[in-house]
Motif scaffolding. Structure first.
Motif, PDB file in Angstrom:
ATOM      1  N   THR A  77       0.850  -1.188   0.000  1.00 57.41           N
ATOM      2  CA  THR A  77       0.000   0.000   0.000  1.00 57.41           C
ATOM      3  C   THR A  77       0.886   1.239   0.000  1.00 57.41           C
ATOM      4  O   THR A  77       1.831   1.325   0.782  1.00 57.41           O
ATOM      5  N   GLN A  79       0.445   5.386   0.223  1.00 55.40           N
ATOM      6  CA  GLN A  79      -0.495   6.470   0.474  1.00 55.40           C
ATOM      7  C   GLN A  79      -0.359   7.534  -0.609  1.00 55.40           C
ATOM      8  O   GLN A  79       0.729   7.980  -0.913  1.00 55.40           O
ATOM      9  N   ASN A  80      -1.471   7.892  -1.197  1.00 54.69           N
ATOM     10  CA  ASN A  80      -1.550   8.933  -2.211  1.00 54.69           C
ATOM     11  C   ASN A  80      -1.571  10.283  -1.489  1.00 54.69           C
ATOM     12  O   ASN A  80      -2.069  10.374  -0.370  1.00 54.69           O
ATOM     13  N   LYS A  82      -3.557  12.607  -1.886  1.00 63.90           N
ATOM     14  CA  LYS A  82      -4.945  12.921  -1.538  1.00 63.90           C
ATOM     15  C   LYS A  82      -5.297  12.127  -0.284  1.00 63.90           C
ATOM     16  O   LYS A  82      -5.065  10.926  -0.216  1.00 63.90           O
ATOM     17  N   MET A  84      -7.739  10.498   1.301  1.00 66.81           N
ATOM     18  CA  MET A  84      -8.472   9.239   1.428  1.00 66.81           C
ATOM     19  C   MET A  84      -8.075   8.194   0.397  1.00 66.81           C
ATOM     20  O   MET A  84      -8.649   7.121   0.354  1.00 66.81           O
ATOM     21  N   ASP A  85      -7.095   8.492  -0.450  1.00 67.48           N
ATOM     22  CA  ASP A  85      -6.706   7.559  -1.505  1.00 67.48           C
ATOM     23  C   ASP A  85      -5.396   6.868  -1.157  1.00 67.48           C
ATOM     24  O   ASP A  85      -4.483   7.468  -0.615  1.00 67.48           O
ATOM     25  N   TYR A  87      -2.804   3.751  -3.099  1.00 69.02           N
ATOM     26  CA  TYR A  87      -2.568   2.732  -4.113  1.00 69.02           C
ATOM     27  C   TYR A  87      -2.381   1.416  -3.364  1.00 69.02           C
ATOM     28  O   TYR A  87      -1.710   1.366  -2.334  1.00 69.02           O
ATOM     29  N   SER A  88      -2.970   0.348  -3.881  1.00 73.09           N
ATOM     30  CA  SER A  88      -2.854  -0.933  -3.200  1.00 73.09           C
ATOM     31  C   SER A  88      -2.743  -2.049  -4.232  1.00 73.09           C
ATOM     32  O   SER A  88      -3.491  -2.070  -5.210  1.00 73.09           O
ATOM     33  N   ASN A 117      -7.632  -1.600  -6.180  1.00 74.77           N
ATOM     34  CA  ASN A 117      -8.634  -0.552  -6.319  1.00 74.77           C
ATOM     35  C   ASN A 117      -8.444   0.147  -7.675  1.00 74.77           C
ATOM     36  O   ASN A 117      -7.443  -0.070  -8.361  1.00 74.77           O
ATOM     37  N   ASP A 118      -9.403   0.962  -8.045  1.00 79.77           N
ATOM     38  CA  ASP A 118      -9.389   1.597  -9.366  1.00 79.77           C
ATOM     39  C   ASP A 118      -8.209   2.541  -9.570  1.00 79.77           C
ATOM     40  O   ASP A 118      -7.652   2.596 -10.663  1.00 79.77           O
ATOM     41  N   ILE A 119      -7.820   3.295  -8.542  1.00 79.19           N
ATOM     42  CA  ILE A 119      -6.720   4.241  -8.755  1.00 79.19           C
ATOM     43  C   ILE A 119      -5.381   3.529  -8.970  1.00 79.19           C
ATOM     44  O   ILE A 119      -4.455   4.106  -9.521  1.00 79.19           O
ATOM     45  N   SER A 120      -5.293   2.257  -8.578  1.00 84.87           N
ATOM     46  CA  SER A 120      -4.049   1.505  -8.732  1.00 84.87           C
ATOM     47  C   SER A 120      -3.918   0.855 -10.111  1.00 84.87           C
ATOM     48  O   SER A 120      -2.803   0.540 -10.542  1.00 84.87           O
TER      49      SER A 120
END
Length: 169
Positions: A77, A79-80, A82, A84-85, A87-88, A117-120
């Protein structure tokens, strides 16, 4: 991202340390006689948390096999910026391990990376390519007890491992 790639190959977990001086000295003297190859065999739960500026965490189950095989199942993981985001990723790696000049050498030659997750998702191929470029890691080992150790190197920092299966595989 550059700091993440080496972390994905490594592993570590929290161990216990006695607060009693006598027990610490006894454990320390007994650890001098550990057969590292035999002691490493089996499955370990490993955790590494980077410095606060890097904001990465790595949790893995690593199995050191008696035939020199190595199997790693990890979640990393990052931490982005932002709030609450994050990457995982799930990372699986297979390879070989051995001891060379008192160091643990891990060579991973097969990686599978999945986004959690989608951002990853856009970073999966980049991470996979980075892992393929950094296949090998050499570690200094420090035994905390017969069922816990740390492994460290200049590139990846320190990780802590706790034995989760004593069965020799």
């Amino acid at each position: 991202m550059k700091g993440l790639i080496p972390l994905m190959i490594c592993a570590a977990v929290s161990g216990c340390a006695s607060t009693d001086n006598t027990q610490q000295q006894l454990a320390s003297s007994n650890l001098q006689y550990i057969d590292m190859k035999t002691s490493l065999l089996g499955s370990w739960q490993c955790t590494s948390v980077s410095s606060p500026s890097e904001n990465t965490a790595f949790n893995a189950d690593i199995t050191y096999l008696s035939d020199g095989g190595l199997d790693t199942q990890a979640i990393s993981t990052i931490q982005n910026p932002k709030p609450m985001d994050a990457y995982s990723f799930n990372v699986s790696a297979q390879g070989q391990w051995n001891l060379k000049d008192g160091k643990l050498v891990e060579n991973n030659n097969d990686f599978d990376v999945e986004a959690n997750n989608d951002i990853s998702k856009p970073l999966v191929s980049i991470l996979r390519k980075g892992l393929m470029r950094t296949k090998s890691s050499e570690w200094d080992i420090s035994w905390l007890s017969q069922s816990a150790f740390t492994k460290s190197n200049e590139s990846n920092g320190t990780t802590r491992c706790q034995k989760i299966a004593s069965k020799i595989l």
